[in-house]
Every structure is written in structure tokens, then in C-alpha cells.
Design a protein around this motif. Sequence first.
Motif, PDB file in Angstrom:
ATOM      1  N   ALA A 325     -10.212  11.018   3.710  1.00 55.36           N
ATOM      2  CA  ALA A 325      -8.824  10.547   3.194  1.00 55.36           C
ATOM      3  C   ALA A 325      -8.547   9.031   3.772  1.00 55.36           C
ATOM      4  CB  ALA A 325      -7.744  11.477   3.699  1.00 55.36           C
ATOM      5  N   ILE A 326      -9.298   8.988   5.122  1.00 59.52           N
ATOM      6  CA  ILE A 326      -9.147   7.595   5.711  1.00 59.52           C
ATOM      7  C   ILE A 326      -9.887   6.511   5.050  1.00 59.52           C
ATOM      8  CG2 ILE A 326      -9.786   6.434   7.879  1.00 59.52           C
ATOM      9  CD1 ILE A 326      -8.936   9.150   9.488  1.00 59.52           C
ATOM     10  N   LEU A 327     -11.048   6.885   4.641  1.00 62.21           N
ATOM     11  CA  LEU A 327     -12.029   5.891   3.985  1.00 62.21           C
ATOM     12  C   LEU A 327     -11.305   5.261   2.648  1.00 62.21           C
ATOM     13  CD1 LEU A 327     -14.736   4.521   4.337  1.00 62.21           C
ATOM     14  CD2 LEU A 327     -15.660   6.098   2.468  1.00 62.21           C
ATOM     15  N   GLN A 328     -10.534   6.525   2.052  1.00 54.63           N
ATOM     16  CA  GLN A 328      -9.787   6.021   0.654  1.00 54.63           C
ATOM     17  C   GLN A 328      -8.610   5.157   0.865  1.00 54.63           C
ATOM     18  OE1 GLN A 328      -9.163   9.818  -0.589  1.00 54.63           O
ATOM     19  NE2 GLN A 328     -11.024   9.939  -1.572  1.00 54.63           N
ATOM     20  N   GLN A 329      -8.109   4.853   2.159  1.00 56.20           N
ATOM     21  CA  GLN A 329      -6.849   4.019   2.559  1.00 56.20           C
ATOM     22  C   GLN A 329      -7.226   2.622   2.471  1.00 56.20           C
ATOM     23  OE1 GLN A 329      -4.079   5.460   2.524  1.00 56.20           O
ATOM     24  NE2 GLN A 329      -5.611   7.235   2.335  1.00 56.20           N
ATOM     25  N   PRO A 330      -6.563   1.495   2.117  1.00 55.71           N
ATOM     26  CA  PRO A 330      -6.683   0.171   2.082  1.00 55.71           C
ATOM     27  C   PRO A 330      -7.560  -0.040   3.390  1.00 55.71           C
ATOM     28  CG  PRO A 330      -4.542   0.743   1.426  1.00 55.71           C
ATOM     29  CD  PRO A 330      -5.044   1.847   1.984  1.00 55.71           C
ATOM     30  N   ASP A 331      -8.646  -1.076   3.271  1.00 52.85           N
ATOM     31  CA  ASP A 331      -9.413  -1.313   4.609  1.00 52.85           C
ATOM     32  C   ASP A 331     -10.069  -0.239   5.212  1.00 52.85           C
ATOM     33  OD1 ASP A 331      -8.798  -3.845   3.917  1.00 52.85           O
ATOM     34  OD2 ASP A 331      -7.290  -3.880   5.333  1.00 52.85           O
ATOM     35  N   GLY A 332      -9.862   0.879   4.520  1.00 46.17           N
ATOM     36  CA  GLY A 332     -10.631   2.273   5.357  1.00 46.17           C
ATOM     37  C   GLY A 332     -10.322   2.434   6.699  1.00 46.17           C
ATOM     38  N   VAL A 333      -9.094   2.185   7.246  1.00 46.64           N
ATOM     39  CA  VAL A 333      -8.575   2.521   8.542  1.00 46.64           C
ATOM     40  C   VAL A 333      -7.256   3.013   8.396  1.00 46.64           C
ATOM     41  CG1 VAL A 333      -9.934   0.552   9.368  1.00 46.64           C
ATOM     42  CG2 VAL A 333      -7.506   0.063   8.797  1.00 46.64           C
ATOM     43  N   ALA A 334      -6.729   3.531   9.538  1.00 49.82           N
ATOM     44  CA  ALA A 334      -5.777   4.202   9.820  1.00 49.82           C
ATOM     45  C   ALA A 334      -5.082   4.002  11.201  1.00 49.82           C
ATOM     46  CB  ALA A 334      -5.608   5.671   9.178  1.00 49.82           C
ATOM     47  N   TRP A 335      -3.926   4.412  11.516  1.00 53.92           N
ATOM     48  CA  TRP A 335      -3.306   4.516  13.040  1.00 53.92           C
ATOM     49  C   TRP A 335      -2.998   6.007  12.976  1.00 53.92           C
ATOM     50  CZ3 TRP A 335      -3.638   0.154  10.238  1.00 53.92           C
ATOM     51  CH2 TRP A 335      -4.133  -1.016  10.960  1.00 53.92           C
ATOM     52  N   GLN A 336      -3.529   6.584  14.229  1.00 54.85           N
ATOM     53  CA  GLN A 336      -2.896   7.923  14.416  1.00 54.85           C
ATOM     54  C   GLN A 336      -1.694   7.461  15.462  1.00 54.85           C
ATOM     55  OE1 GLN A 336      -6.174   9.883  16.285  1.00 54.85           O
ATOM     56  NE2 GLN A 336      -6.766  10.621  14.394  1.00 54.85           N
ATOM     57  N   VAL A 337      -0.621   8.298  15.512  1.00 60.94           N
ATOM     58  CA  VAL A 337       0.544   7.670  16.288  1.00 60.94           C
ATOM     59  C   VAL A 337       1.435   8.981  17.040  1.00 60.94           C
ATOM     60  CG1 VAL A 337       2.827   6.710  16.310  1.00 60.94           C
ATOM     61  CG2 VAL A 337       1.223   5.840  14.758  1.00 60.94           C
ATOM     62  N   TRP A 338       1.608   8.997  18.028  1.00 64.16           N
ATOM     63  CA  TRP A 338       2.429   9.888  19.040  1.00 64.16           C
ATOM     64  C   TRP A 338       3.309   9.170  19.888  1.00 64.16           C
ATOM     65  CZ3 TRP A 338      -2.934   8.822  19.235  1.00 64.16           C
ATOM     66  CH2 TRP A 338      -3.769   9.711  18.554  1.00 64.16           C
ATOM     67  N   ASP A 339       4.504  10.129  20.112  1.00 62.70           N
ATOM     68  CA  ASP A 339       5.173   9.706  21.439  1.00 62.70           C
ATOM     69  C   ASP A 339       4.730  10.362  22.755  1.00 62.70           C
ATOM     70  OD1 ASP A 339       6.124  12.338  21.548  1.00 62.70           O
ATOM     71  OD2 ASP A 339       8.138  11.794  21.200  1.00 62.70           O
ATOM     72  N   SER A 340       5.404  10.381  23.745  1.00 63.38           N
ATOM     73  CA  SER A 340       4.843  10.868  25.073  1.00 63.38           C
ATOM     74  C   SER A 340       4.629  12.428  24.971  1.00 63.38           C
ATOM     75  CB  SER A 340       5.973  10.347  26.413  1.00 63.38           C
ATOM     76  OG  SER A 340       7.012  10.878  25.765  1.00 63.38           O
TER      77      SER A 340
END
Length: 528
Positions: A325-340
Motif C-alpha cells: 500500500a505504501i509503495l503504491q503511494q506517490p513517490d512510494g513513501v508515507a509518514w506515520q504520525v502520533w501524538d504523545s
Amino acid sequence: MPTHCSILVIGSGNAGFSAALSAAQAGASNILLIDKCPAAWAGGNSFFTAGAFRTAHGGLADLLPLVNNVDDETARAIDLDPYTEDDFSADLKRVTNGRSNEELGKALVRESRAAVEWLKRDAGVRFQLSFNRQAYQVAGRWKFWGGLHLKTQDGGKGLIADHMAAARRHGVAVRFDTAAKSILRDPSTGAVCGVLVESDGKEEVITCTAVIMAAGGFEANPQLRTQYLGPGWDLAHVRGTPYNTGELLASCIAQLHARPAGNWSGCHSVAWDANAPPDSGNREVSNEYTKSGYPLGIMVNCHGERFVDEGVDFRNYTYAKFGRAILQQPDGVAWQVWDSKGAALLRGEEYREEVVERITARSIEELAEKCAQGGLSGRQRFVQTLEEYNAAVYQHRKENPDVQFDPAVKDGLSTQSSSSALSLPKSNWALSIDVPPFLAVKVTCGITFTFGGLAVKPETAAVINQTGREIEGLYAVGEMMGGLFYGNYPGGSGLTSGAVFGRRAGRAAARLVAKQSEGEGTVVRAKI
Ligand SMILES: Cc1cc2nc3c(=O)[nH]c(=O)nc-3n(C[C@H](O)[C@H](O)[C@H](O)COP(=O)(O)OP(=O)(O)OC[C@H]3O[C@@H](n4cnc5c(N)ncnc54)[C@H](O)[C@@H]3O)c2cc1C
């Protein structure tokens, strides 16, 4: 280098060592295990693993005799339900959409517990309960989740060290820097009679009665990846050994007419540190480049859009398909995001400062700004995505005040309520992302192993040809065996598969050798 052996095992991973041990225990002698890698790369992908073995079991009491890291007091604070054969079968069926070969699946599940016990008893593999990866501490108790409870001490490094020691004890000779190029058959009988190998730039033939192939898939070969998995797969990062390049698979199909089986367009791939080296894993950092903390937060692509339901299931049942699923995104990248809140629950093994670039900020806007320096183009959309997500979480909380966050169960804490629902839900563990500091980590697709392999007879792992006949004396195990995994994979099944089918193949090869040496065999060795 001996030019003759009884059984030649190709590949120094878990499947190869399991097969060699089993053959030795079944009475075979003069067993040779070769690997094309140098000794410093021993263990193939198996070395890189977390050593997680999926096995059916009867609960904590059933597992305690297998593990070395639980004292009585700790045992009293553990909640670990049985994981039955039916559970394992259902998980395999569910994640592969019912496509997994039934006979192979049955063998995997039914022999999983016995295979682990065998590895402990006879190979000296040191098993442990997987506290750090598969349990959460909730109200002072260790709650295990996700059906995957055993791991080896020191992960894949410990597993391979134990396998190598067992091979030495059982008289299995091991040679590195020796690549199998093709399998040789007696033209009059069709039975296997040797292997053409290349060592130190020179070709030579090793004659033998049986060959057990455990030489991995084609995950480290960008050309074959693109050919079989599709465009863009040449850009995936390789998580493990750079030596699993698939030439033996290709040669068996082209020269022996071995029947391909399984999901040739499918593979296991995960969220992987975008800054990791592209062409091979790192034997020091090993599995720590994996980034599997997304169920506690969200993932966005470079346009700032979410693209998967991060909480659709336990990580053990989603991590192997989210790489794609990540490879299929533009540029093949993503960011994982959390709060504290989410960040506090991330495992240090994968997210500590020394192992990954942690992008931190006091506000979502600042986080977007910092991610933009690493390629995020949709800053505004990123902020908006988080606002929409949080609004949906608040609404669900309001309507369901009794639903509590619990990472050890599918808690139903989601973004979907009667008055507010995201078009792409987060179905469980939907914590709001609103308490600073905020954290983001950039990920890409890391390919683990390919699912396509050779068709085998489930009882023995003997390779089947295009006319449906067994190729006498030839076996394929581990990643080389096709038919078990499709599209996705229940975590920890790869090592168990190598042990179960390696064990079967070793026994079958030893039987064949014994039969031949008794003069009862139908195989006549060719003069090469
Ligand atoms: C980072 C990472 C983490 C993982 N974690 C887990 C986990 O915790 N649990 C789990 O079940 N699975 C895990 N896996 C998947 C697991 O590694 C595989 O399913 C399993 O180890 C494959 O074992 P194998 O013996 O078939 O292949 P490998 O262990 O890859 O061994 C294959 C060997 O064959 C050699 N070889 C290749 N071609 C030739 C040739 N022509 N001649 C001679 N030798 C050759 C290679 O050099 C290699 O050493 C993980 C994989 C990776 C990369």
C-alpha cells in the motif's frame, strides 16, 4: 569441497538447517549444506527475523515448558489464551482470502506445535514468550494478543546460531561461497543425481541422491520483482539478505519443468524506514528498520492523505500487506504520525532515536512543515486530515463513552459514529492525535519475501513437474515452496513453514537415500 554427498541442502536459512537436521536424525549421513553467500552472511533472511514462530497451542501452560524467560511470578501475571488449530487455520484462510493450498495449510497448522518442540529439543533452539512484540501491559497484567506468542532468544541471530551448532553436532557439513546453478538429473530415470555449483569462480558438479532446495525467493532481484510483482517493485527496499535472487527457482522451472505454484505477483512487504539502505538489510540493525506502530496512529502519503485503515486488524495481520500500500503511494513513501499518547506506546526497538529519524514538533502545523522538508507536498491537506480524523474520534468517543482504548484487543475505538464517519475509517485503537509533542517517521516499502514458488507434494515437499509427476530426489522448502501465502500472511508463519516442511523433506530425502543404499531404489545413479 566434497564432490559427492548423500543429501545436498541448498540454503543456510531456517528451512535448510531444519531439513538437514531432520535428514541426519532420520539416519542419513554425508549431508552437505551449501550457500552462495559468504560465511559472514550465513542464515539468509532467517538471520534477519525477529524469530517469531506462529504455532497452535493450548494456552500459557502449554507454552511454558518451551520457553526460558518466564519465572513463576511473571507467569501469574500473564493472560495468554489458547491459540487452537482452528484459530490458526481460520487466520490463514482469512488473510489469504481462502486461497492458501488446503493440504499445505493443514500440515503447517497441525505440525506447528510439534515442529517448535522439535526445534527446541533437538536443535537446541531457545524459545521465549514474545513480551516486547506481542503483549501489552494492561492494569499490571501482560496481555498477549494476535495469536503469535513465541520468538527465539536473540531473534534470527540466535536462531541461526542455534541451527549452526545443531548442524555441527549432527555432522552436517556446511560450505559457504558455493552457489547452486542448476539441478542435474539422470536422463534415463529423471531422478536427481547432482548439482552444478559455482565456487570461487569455478564450476563443478556435486553428485548426490537427493537435493533439498531452501534457497529463498526472488525478493532481492529487482528485475524479477518488476517482472512478477509489477512496475515500481524494483524500487522497494530489501529487508533481508541480498542473496535471495531467484535464479535457482528460474532454473528449475526452465530446465526441469518444475511447476510454479502460489502467488507469483504477491509478496510480504512492510512499512520500512525510508532512510534504510535500499538493496539489502543491515545485519546489525536487522529487523529494527521495520515500523509497525501505525495501529497506534495514522499514516499519510506525501499529499497528506490517509490511504489504509490503520486499525482494521492486529498488526500481525496487516503489516505484511501495508508495504504494498505504501509503495503504491506517490513517490512510494508515507509518514506515520502520533501524538504523545500513541508515541508513548511505540516499541523502542523500532522507534528509538538511535534507529530512526524522529520528526518531532509542538504543533501539527510545525510537524507538517518539518515533514515537508523530507518530501511531504500536501502540508495543508496533512493538517486538514488530522483535524478531520480528530473530529471523527471525538464524535465516536462522545457517542460511545464506555469504549476504552485497549491495544491488546480489537477495542472498537473508531472514527465511525452515527453522526460522523470518515470515508476511510480507522476501525480500532483510534486515539486522538492532539497532545503534543507530535511525532512523525518517514517510511517506505520494505520487501520481505516473495510468495511465488514451486509446487510440492505436501507430505514430503517433493517438487512436482508440469505433468504433475514428482521429480524424484528433489524437494523445495521455505520461501521456495509455493502455495501457502497469497496477498497477505499471518505473521510468524514463514519460520514455522520452514521448520514443518524442512522436517518433512529431510525425512523423505533420508528415506530415499536409505532405500537406494539397500539396493531397493528405482533410481540408477548416472555417470556424470
Ligand atoms: C527483516 C525480516 C524479518 C522477518 N521476521 C520474521 C519473523 O519474525 N517470523 C517469521 O516467520 N518470518 C519472518 N521473516 C520471513 C522469514 O525470513 C522467511 O519466511 C524465512 O526465514 C525463510 O527461510 P528460508 O530458509 O526459506 O530462506 P532464507 O532464510 O532466506 O535462506 C535462503 C538462503 O539461500 C541462499 N541462496 C539463495 N540462492 C542460492 C543459490 N543459488 N545457491 C546457494 N544458496 C543460495 C541465500 O544466500 C540464503 O542464505 C522475516 C524476514 C525478514 C527479511
